[in-house]
Design a protein around this motif. Structure first.
Motif, PDB file in Angstrom:
ATOM      1  N   ARG A  13       1.020  -1.390  -0.101  1.00  0.00           N
ATOM      2  CA  ARG A  13       0.098   0.062   0.160  1.00  0.00           C
ATOM      3  C   ARG A  13       0.839   1.184  -0.048  1.00  0.00           C
ATOM      4  NH1 ARG A  13      -5.354  -0.627   1.088  1.00  0.00           N
ATOM      5  NH2 ARG A  13      -5.351   1.483   2.508  1.00  0.00           N
ATOM      6  N   VAL A  16      -0.294   6.982  -3.720  1.00  0.00           N
ATOM      7  CA  VAL A  16       0.075   7.257  -5.164  1.00  0.00           C
ATOM      8  C   VAL A  16      -0.563   8.980  -5.625  1.00  0.00           C
ATOM      9  CG1 VAL A  16      -0.886   6.691  -7.801  1.00  0.00           C
ATOM     10  CG2 VAL A  16      -0.642   4.943  -5.848  1.00  0.00           C
ATOM     11  N   LYS A  55       2.232  -2.135 -10.657  1.00  0.00           N
ATOM     12  CA  LYS A  55       0.909  -2.168 -11.344  1.00  0.00           C
ATOM     13  C   LYS A  55      -0.022  -1.629 -10.378  1.00  0.00           C
ATOM     14  CE  LYS A  55      -2.574  -5.297 -13.313  1.00  0.00           C
ATOM     15  NZ  LYS A  55      -2.871  -6.699 -13.912  1.00  0.00           N
ATOM     16  N   VAL A  56      -0.860  -0.498 -11.126  1.00  0.00           N
ATOM     17  CA  VAL A  56      -2.016   0.151 -10.432  1.00  0.00           C
ATOM     18  C   VAL A  56      -3.014  -0.184 -11.088  1.00  0.00           C
ATOM     19  CG1 VAL A  56      -2.827   2.319  -9.590  1.00  0.00           C
ATOM     20  CG2 VAL A  56      -0.483   1.762  -9.248  1.00  0.00           C
ATOM     21  N   ASP A  57      -4.044  -0.410 -10.716  1.00  0.00           N
ATOM     22  CA  ASP A  57      -5.314  -1.017 -11.461  1.00  0.00           C
ATOM     23  C   ASP A  57      -4.881  -1.925 -12.600  1.00  0.00           C
ATOM     24  OD1 ASP A  57      -6.961   0.369  -9.866  1.00  0.00           O
ATOM     25  OD2 ASP A  57      -6.866   2.320 -11.094  1.00  0.00           O
ATOM     26  N   THR A  84      -5.439   4.987 -14.979  1.00  0.00           N
ATOM     27  CA  THR A  84      -5.865   4.314 -13.655  1.00  0.00           C
ATOM     28  C   THR A  84      -7.089   5.142 -13.268  1.00  0.00           C
ATOM     29  OG1 THR A  84      -4.642   5.848 -12.034  1.00  0.00           O
ATOM     30  CG2 THR A  84      -3.305   4.096 -13.247  1.00  0.00           C
ATOM     31  N   VAL A  86      -7.341   6.061 -10.170  1.00  0.00           N
ATOM     32  CA  VAL A  86      -6.953   6.844  -8.920  1.00  0.00           C
ATOM     33  C   VAL A  86      -7.599   8.351  -9.177  1.00  0.00           C
ATOM     34  CG1 VAL A  86      -4.971   7.881  -7.700  1.00  0.00           C
ATOM     35  CG2 VAL A  86      -4.705   5.746  -8.860  1.00  0.00           C
ATOM     36  N   ARG A  93      -3.460   3.380  -1.984  1.00  0.00           N
ATOM     37  CA  ARG A  93      -3.697   2.507  -2.820  1.00  0.00           C
ATOM     38  C   ARG A  93      -2.932   1.014  -2.692  1.00  0.00           C
ATOM     39  NH1 ARG A  93      -7.067   4.092  -7.491  1.00  0.00           N
ATOM     40  NH2 ARG A  93      -7.361   1.934  -7.612  1.00  0.00           N
ATOM     41  N   VAL A  95      -0.981  -1.394  -4.434  1.00  0.00           N
ATOM     42  CA  VAL A  95       0.121  -1.535  -5.485  1.00  0.00           C
ATOM     43  C   VAL A  95       0.558  -3.061  -5.404  1.00  0.00           C
ATOM     44  CG1 VAL A  95       1.982  -0.499  -6.508  1.00  0.00           C
ATOM     45  CG2 VAL A  95       0.544   0.861  -5.108  1.00  0.00           C
TER      46      VAL A  95
END
Length: 128
Positions: A13, A16, A55-57, A84, A86, A93, A95
């Motif tokens: 976490r 971001v 990787k985010v989303d 993303t 975000v 977030r 991650v």
């Protein structure tokens, strides 16, 4: 900071936030720690400057270490952040961090030096 998640990823976490640079970055100190703890293979001198792959989303991207990025923060270029979900950054977030072998595979794919199928053990596939 990160814990085992699947055969190809660790989960963490981070806050971001939009970044100033052309590549995503975390603090240089944390970048070196993650490289040493999760990417080192124990055979001699390790490189602590290898890019991480996060990787985010649905979006993978390389992450470097940079001065001026606060601890526990992932500074992401606005163009990547726009891809993303975000909203209202900075936002805490989940991650994903690709494990060493997976990161090498994703970086090679991005460079166009290897062809692999698009199966992955995490929804969203390996698009980087």
């Amino acid at each position: 900071m990160f814990e085992r998640f699947s055969s190809g990823y660790y989960l963490g976490r981070l806050y971001v936030t939009p970044g100033e640079g052309e590549t995503a970055a975390i603090s240089r100190e944390q970048h070196e720690q993650v490289n040493e703890q999760l990417y080192a293979d124990g055979e001699g001198v390790e490189r602590l400057d290898r890019p991480l792959v996060m990787k985010v989303d649905e979006r993978h991207f390389p992450v470097t270490g940079a001065e001026g990025v606060p601890q526990d923060t992932l500074a992401v270029p606005q163009s990547v952040l726009d891809d993303t979900r975000v909203s209202n950054p900075p936002t805490l977030r989940e991650v994903l961090l690709a494990k060493a072998d997976r990161a090498e595979q994703l970086l090679a794919m991005a460079a166009g030096t290897v062809a692999v199928d698009d199966r992955d053990d995490v929804p969203g596939g390996p698009a980087i």
